[in-house]
Enzyme design. Structure first.
Site, PDB file in Angstrom:
ATOM      1  N   LYS A 106      -4.657  -2.680   5.309  1.00 56.58           N
ATOM      2  CA  LYS A 106      -3.959  -2.136   6.508  1.00 56.58           C
ATOM      3  C   LYS A 106      -4.833  -2.612   7.847  1.00 56.58           C
ATOM      4  O   LYS A 106      -4.195  -2.945   8.925  1.00 56.58           O
ATOM      5  CB  LYS A 106      -3.797  -0.594   6.432  1.00 56.58           C
ATOM      6  CG  LYS A 106      -2.888  -0.253   5.465  1.00 56.58           C
ATOM      7  CD  LYS A 106      -2.664   1.304   5.367  1.00 56.58           C
ATOM      8  CE  LYS A 106      -3.978   1.876   4.569  1.00 56.58           C
ATOM      9  NZ  LYS A 106      -3.666   3.238   4.092  1.00 56.58           N
TER      10      LYS A 106
ATOM     11  N   ASP B  85       0.659  -1.251  -0.064  1.00 59.25           N
ATOM     12  CA  ASP B  85       0.087   0.157   0.047  1.00 59.25           C
ATOM     13  C   ASP B  85       0.696   1.167  -0.163  1.00 59.25           C
ATOM     14  O   ASP B  85       0.412   2.066  -0.587  1.00 59.25           O
ATOM     15  CB  ASP B  85      -1.105   0.051   1.121  1.00 59.25           C
ATOM     16  CG  ASP B  85      -1.786   1.319   1.084  1.00 59.25           C
ATOM     17  OD1 ASP B  85      -2.615   1.475   0.100  1.00 59.25           O
ATOM     18  OD2 ASP B  85      -1.744   2.057   2.154  1.00 59.25           O
TER      19      ASP B  85
ATOM     20  N   SER C  98      -6.903  -0.702  -0.220  1.00 62.87           N
ATOM     21  CA  SER C  98      -5.766   0.103   0.477  1.00 62.87           C
ATOM     22  C   SER C  98      -6.108   0.224   1.961  1.00 62.87           C
ATOM     23  O   SER C  98      -5.384  -0.008   2.831  1.00 62.87           O
ATOM     24  CB  SER C  98      -5.803   1.591  -0.042  1.00 62.87           C
ATOM     25  OG  SER C  98      -4.930   2.522   0.905  1.00 62.87           O
TER      26      SER C  98
HETATM   27  N1  URA Z   1      -7.330   6.143   2.884  1.00 61.76           N
HETATM   28  C1  URA Z   1      -6.483   5.251   2.374  1.00 61.76           C
HETATM   29  O1  URA Z   1      -5.704   4.605   3.482  1.00 61.76           O
HETATM   30  N2  URA Z   1      -6.352   4.812   1.302  1.00 61.76           N
HETATM   31  C2  URA Z   1      -7.155   5.230   0.251  1.00 61.76           C
HETATM   32  O2  URA Z   1      -6.909   4.864  -0.890  1.00 61.76           O
HETATM   33  C3  URA Z   1      -7.827   6.127   0.612  1.00 61.76           C
HETATM   34  C4  URA Z   1      -7.973   6.823   1.783  1.00 61.76           C
END
Ligand code: URA
Length: 432
Positions: free
Chosen positions: A187, A161, A183
């Site tokens: 996480k 990411d 994304s």
């Molecule tokens: N926040 C994120 O962590 N990723 C994105 O793609 C958009 C907002």
């Protein structure tokens, strides 16, 4: 395998196989596939999208590109919360101690801000002595003792990411629902909590400007989390004006203290009670009504504030700040913005307020830039309030900027005053 074949397939809406997605992402992280080819694929995703199944695979491949934390050392159910981001969003500072006081464990790894104001970590660092770089064993120990810890991301979490987001940022490929989902969820899955509550913001100050897109993103994130074995829920919440009264770092911590001590009620309090109630329900603390009562009682009894003080102490901060705000760095300069006519506040453009806060020094202009922890904006009025000519509508603070002319112009322009009372959305619009 061949990158051009993969780009062609996505362009033509043909479904990618799991091994193709894995090969593409792993190759990019290792450096064998160059930026320009991944940029072309990201653009193809923006135009042709991905199926739900492809998004789930992409998310899992991204999660597995680095460390995946094992929270098995925590003595009970863990519940995390993620907000898609908004101006003045200090809800994590409030709901982590509220949920901990009600008996669930809240492990939170947060980011720094690169945008209008600091992230949760920058806000906490405005507390004298507060440490955000805590090693993993101590993190688990603090959570077991106090029910919650909020620390900075460390180690090698989701390197895919990091690389992909940096590329998306400079190739106009951020605004794709499957890419945003993968994304965020990669996480969240890597940080390991059993249950995840997603706060998807919608409105002028949010990534998702309309409710339909917010709903699509929320549904996709919930499905993705569930298919990775997590208990997930999403709330769509209003971001048509900044959240609460404060935008800035210490200013937002002070507002969180006002809520935790029961002194401030209103829209931010209502939102935090709903978020906390949903986290408690996910964590198995009862039905939603019972969980609402638990959350409200945590504030009224003083238990949530006590937890917050313990969290601060465990991370080497001075818990006295929660009762004595003069211990925060004091802003040297102040500027009041006054209404130039009477009427209803019909709009407060969140992005413009965020930009004005950045101009006071509350955010970073570039990566690694320095934040003025005392800087920011207090909103003295909100959408729907009736104000009189000459009333103070916003107050700007800074220690790093003494000339407020640019920030004041931006902040002033963010407010619309009209003869008609605007329609004000409820803080929580939908639950998915
Ligand atoms: N926040 C994120 O962590 N990723 C994105 O793609 C958009 C907002």
């Amino acid at each position: 395998m061949n990158v051009c074949d993969i780009i062609f397939k996505t362009k033509r809406h043909e479904k990618l196989k799991e091994e193709e997605i894995k090969w593409l992402i792993d190759g990019y992280v290792e450096g064998s596939i160059p930026d320009y080819q991944i940029s072309a694929w990201l653009m193809a995703v923006c135009f042709s999208s991905l199926t739900e199944e492809e998004t789930v695979i992409l998310t899992k491949v991204m999660r597995d590109s680095g460390d995946v934390l094992d929270l098995g050392g925590i003595n009970g159910v863990t519940v995390d919360k993620h907000s898609t981001g908004g101006i003045g969003d200090k809800t994590s500072l409030i709901i982590a101690p509220v949920c901990a006081a009600c008996g669930i464990y809240v492990p939170k790894m947060s980011g720094r801000g690169l945008g209008f104001t600091g992230g949760t970590i920058d806000k906490l660092e405005s507390i004298p002595g507060f440490q955000v770089n805590i090693d993993f064993d101590r993190y688990i120990d603090i959570i077991n003792k106090n029910g919650a810890a909020i620390i900075a991301q460390s180690g090698q979490l989701v390197p895919a990411d990091k690389k992909l987001y940096a590329l998306r940022d400079v190739t106009a490929t951020v605004d794709s629902i499957p890419l945003i989902c993968s994304s965020i969820m990669s996480k969240k899955l890597a940080t390991g909590a059993d249950c995840i509550l997603l706060d998807v913001k919608t409105g002028s100050g949010a990534f998702m400007k309309n409710t339909d897109d917010a709903r699509k993103l929320a549904e996709l994130m919930v499905k993705t989390g569930e298919s990775a074995g997590k208990k997930c829920r999403a709330m769509i919440t209003d971001m048509n004006e900044p959240l609460g009264n404060a935008v800035g770092n210490s200013l937002e911590v002070i507002e969180a203290c006002e809520i935790l001590s029961g002194k401030e009620k209103g829209r931010l309090y209502e939102l935090c009670m709903e978020l906390a109630a949903n986290m408690l329900e996910l964590g198995g603390k009862g039905n939603i009504e019972e969980c609402r009562k638990l959350a409200v009682n945590a504030i009224d009894s003083g238990c949530a504030m006590e937890r917050f003080q313990k969290m601060i102490e465990a991370q080497e901060g001075d818990p006295e700040v929660t009762e004595n705000y003069s211990l925060f760095d004091k802003p040297l300069y102040k500027y009041e913005i006054k209404a130039d006519k009477s009427g209803y506040i019909s709009d407060i453009n969140s992005e413009a307020v965020g930009m004005a806060a950045l101009m006071t020094g509350a955010g970073r202009q570039n990566k690694g830039g320095k934040i003025d922890s005392s800087a920011g904006i207090i909103l003295n009025s909100h959408r729907g309030d009736y104000i009189h000519n000459g009333d103070v509508i916003m107050t700007l603070y800074s220690s790093s900027v003494s000339d407020f002319s640019e920030a004041a112009e931006k902040a002033s322009d963010s407010v619309e005053i009209s003869g008609n009372m605007p329609e004000v959305q409820p803080a929580v619009m939908e639950i998915i």
